[in-house]
Motif scaffolding. Structure first.
Motif, PDB file in Angstrom:
ATOM      1  N   UNK A 153       0.813  -1.213   0.000  1.00 62.15           N
ATOM      2  CA  UNK A 153       0.000   0.000   0.000  1.00 62.15           C
ATOM      3  C   UNK A 153       0.844   1.259   0.000  1.00 62.15           C
ATOM      4  N   UNK A 154       2.061   1.171   0.526  1.00 67.11           N
ATOM      5  CA  UNK A 154       2.899   2.365   0.624  1.00 67.11           C
ATOM      6  C   UNK A 154       3.445   2.825  -0.733  1.00 67.11           C
ATOM      7  N   UNK A 155       3.285   2.015  -1.747  1.00 72.00           N
ATOM      8  CA  UNK A 155       3.870   2.326  -3.052  1.00 72.00           C
ATOM      9  C   UNK A 155       2.751   2.732  -4.011  1.00 72.00           C
ATOM     10  N   UNK A 156       2.628   4.046  -4.190  1.00 74.48           N
ATOM     11  CA  UNK A 156       1.533   4.609  -4.972  1.00 74.48           C
ATOM     12  C   UNK A 156       1.480   4.052  -6.385  1.00 74.48           C
ATOM     13  N   UNK A 157       2.641   3.744  -6.957  1.00 76.24           N
ATOM     14  CA  UNK A 157       2.647   3.260  -8.337  1.00 76.24           C
ATOM     15  C   UNK A 157       1.828   1.971  -8.492  1.00 76.24           C
ATOM     16  N   UNK A 191      -5.306   8.646   1.625  1.00 79.69           N
ATOM     17  CA  UNK A 191      -4.572   9.261   0.515  1.00 79.69           C
ATOM     18  C   UNK A 191      -4.634   8.418  -0.753  1.00 79.69           C
ATOM     19  N   UNK A 192      -4.517   7.093  -0.614  1.00 75.95           N
ATOM     20  CA  UNK A 192      -4.607   6.247  -1.809  1.00 75.95           C
ATOM     21  C   UNK A 192      -6.004   6.346  -2.422  1.00 75.95           C
ATOM     22  N   UNK A 193      -7.026   6.433  -1.578  1.00 84.66           N
ATOM     23  CA  UNK A 193      -8.385   6.576  -2.098  1.00 84.66           C
ATOM     24  C   UNK A 193      -8.552   7.888  -2.847  1.00 84.66           C
ATOM     25  N   UNK A 194      -8.002   8.966  -2.312  1.00 81.79           N
ATOM     26  CA  UNK A 194      -8.093  10.276  -2.973  1.00 81.79           C
ATOM     27  C   UNK A 194      -7.275  10.290  -4.256  1.00 81.79           C
ATOM     28  N   UNK A 195      -6.075   9.736  -4.221  1.00 82.07           N
ATOM     29  CA  UNK A 195      -5.201   9.730  -5.400  1.00 82.07           C
ATOM     30  C   UNK A 195      -5.833   8.980  -6.567  1.00 82.07           C
ATOM     31  N   UNK A 196      -6.463   7.854  -6.252  1.00 86.50           N
ATOM     32  CA  UNK A 196      -6.949   6.955  -7.304  1.00 86.50           C
ATOM     33  C   UNK A 196      -8.459   6.987  -7.472  1.00 86.50           C
ATOM     34  N   UNK A 197      -9.137   7.728  -6.600  1.00 81.01           N
ATOM     35  CA  UNK A 197     -10.581   7.943  -6.696  1.00 81.01           C
ATOM     36  C   UNK A 197     -11.342   6.614  -6.785  1.00 81.01           C
ATOM     37  N   UNK A 198     -11.014   5.738  -5.838  1.00 81.60           N
ATOM     38  CA  UNK A 198     -11.736   4.477  -5.727  1.00 81.60           C
ATOM     39  C   UNK A 198     -11.800   4.082  -4.256  1.00 81.60           C
ATOM     40  N   UNK A 199     -12.524   3.022  -3.970  1.00 81.72           N
ATOM     41  CA  UNK A 199     -12.639   2.529  -2.597  1.00 81.72           C
ATOM     42  C   UNK A 199     -11.413   1.707  -2.218  1.00 81.72           C
ATOM     43  N   UNK A 200     -10.994   1.840  -0.974  1.00 84.10           N
ATOM     44  CA  UNK A 200      -9.940   0.996  -0.423  1.00 84.10           C
ATOM     45  C   UNK A 200     -10.476   0.305   0.831  1.00 84.10           C
ATOM     46  N   UNK A 201     -10.205  -0.998   0.932  1.00 84.94           N
ATOM     47  CA  UNK A 201     -10.698  -1.809   2.046  1.00 84.94           C
ATOM     48  C   UNK A 201      -9.494  -2.458   2.722  1.00 84.94           C
ATOM     49  N   UNK A 202      -9.211  -2.059   3.953  1.00 83.23           N
ATOM     50  CA  UNK A 202      -8.065  -2.592   4.686  1.00 83.23           C
ATOM     51  C   UNK A 202      -8.513  -3.488   5.821  1.00 83.23           C
ATOM     52  N   UNK A 203      -7.977  -4.711   5.871  1.00 86.57           N
ATOM     53  CA  UNK A 203      -8.405  -5.677   6.891  1.00 86.57           C
ATOM     54  C   UNK A 203      -7.184  -6.201   7.649  1.00 86.57           C
ATOM     55  N   UNK A 204      -7.188  -5.977   8.940  1.00 92.18           N
ATOM     56  CA  UNK A 204      -6.084  -6.353   9.830  1.00 92.18           C
ATOM     57  C   UNK A 204      -6.497  -7.492  10.748  1.00 92.18           C
TER      58      UNK A 204
END
Length: 271
Positions: A153-157, A191-204
């Protein structure tokens, strides 16, 4: 698209972990879930010395259990991650099963978690694990969805490549710790959601203060505007979130970030 974020505790017993995951999946299915997501290393303590002993080859017991349950329940299952054994190597791998129990995606963690934070956490996945080399997206009736694992996730590319392939939701099984979690967990997902304009789902995994590696917990969903739709604390729980995928197009129309990129000056290229 109803998603279930299964923030489960991880014990030392692999069979117990698999059984616990299956029980949570059944509970999620009873709530009309479309896609259920397990955490990173859901059947293995997050320790280097455990990865190989807890590992399994293709069609191993955890994979077989998730595939069978996805078919029985008629539900997509994003199988968190587990140690995969292949050709003498160990990978941190996530498997995705469709409503018929077919494996439709497999992501090997691309960026290994090798950190040494002064006064905080030290961990080197590369002491045991090998990195993957694929960008992972898959098709469903909801459209294209993406998948990565924790440090990826830390790598925007990587996120941008999934976005450019058409991913409208990106799933991230993850186990941030008590150093990186409070500092960066929500920040990165928003930030990833804003950058890519999509949903992000993180599960820990749920937080276990007695473990040698303490997961942060705080599973969450962020929408294309960067809004946190739901968030857990540290305890074992299931979160549910109904994702309105039309929100992706609406936000992209309001803020033309993707269409306004200057690809004559810069470009992220898929491998």
């Amino acid at each position: 698209m109803r998603t279930a974020l299964i923030q489960m505790s991880v014990a030392a017993d692999r069979e117990e972990n698999i059984a616990r995951a299956c029980a949570f999946l059944r509970e999620a299915a009873a709530r009309d879930t479309d896609v259920a997501v397990l955490p990173e290393m859901f059947c293995c303590p997050y320790q280097n010395h455990c990865f190989r002993p807890y590992g399994e080859a293709a069609n191993g017991p955890a994979q077989a259990a998730l595939s069978a349950l996805a078919a029985e329940l008629g539900m997509y299952v994003v199988g968190g991650s587990l140690p995969e054994l292949s050709e003498g190597r160990v990978y941190n791998t996530s498997y995705v099963y469709d409503r018929q129990g077919r494996e439709i995606a497999k992501h090997r963690k691309v960026h290994l978690f090798d950190i040494d934070v002064a006064g905080g956490q030290r961990f080197r996945e590369s002491d045991t694990l090998s990195p993957g080399d694929q960008i992972t997206t898959f098709e469903t009736e909801f459209g294209i969805l993406g998948l990565c694992i924790c440090f990826d996730l830390r790598f925007e590319e990587l996120s941008r490549c999934m976005c450019l392939r058409g991913a409208r939701v990106i799933f991230v099984p993850a186990a941030f710790n008590m150093t990186t979690g409070p500092a960066h967990w929500e920040l990165l997902f928003r930030q990833r959601a804003v950058d890519n304009q999509c949903f992000f789902v993180g599960v820990s995994p749920a937080r276990d203060e007695s473990a040698s590696y303490v997961a942060y917990g705080n599973s969450l969903v962020t929408d294309p505007w960067g809004t946190v739709l739901c968030r857990a604390a540290g305890e074992e729980t299931i979160l549910y979130s109904d994702l309105d995928l039309s929100r992706v197009d609406a936000v992209r129309h309001q803020l033309p970030i993707l269409s306004a990129r200057r690809t004559d000056l810069y470009e992220v290229r898929e491998k």
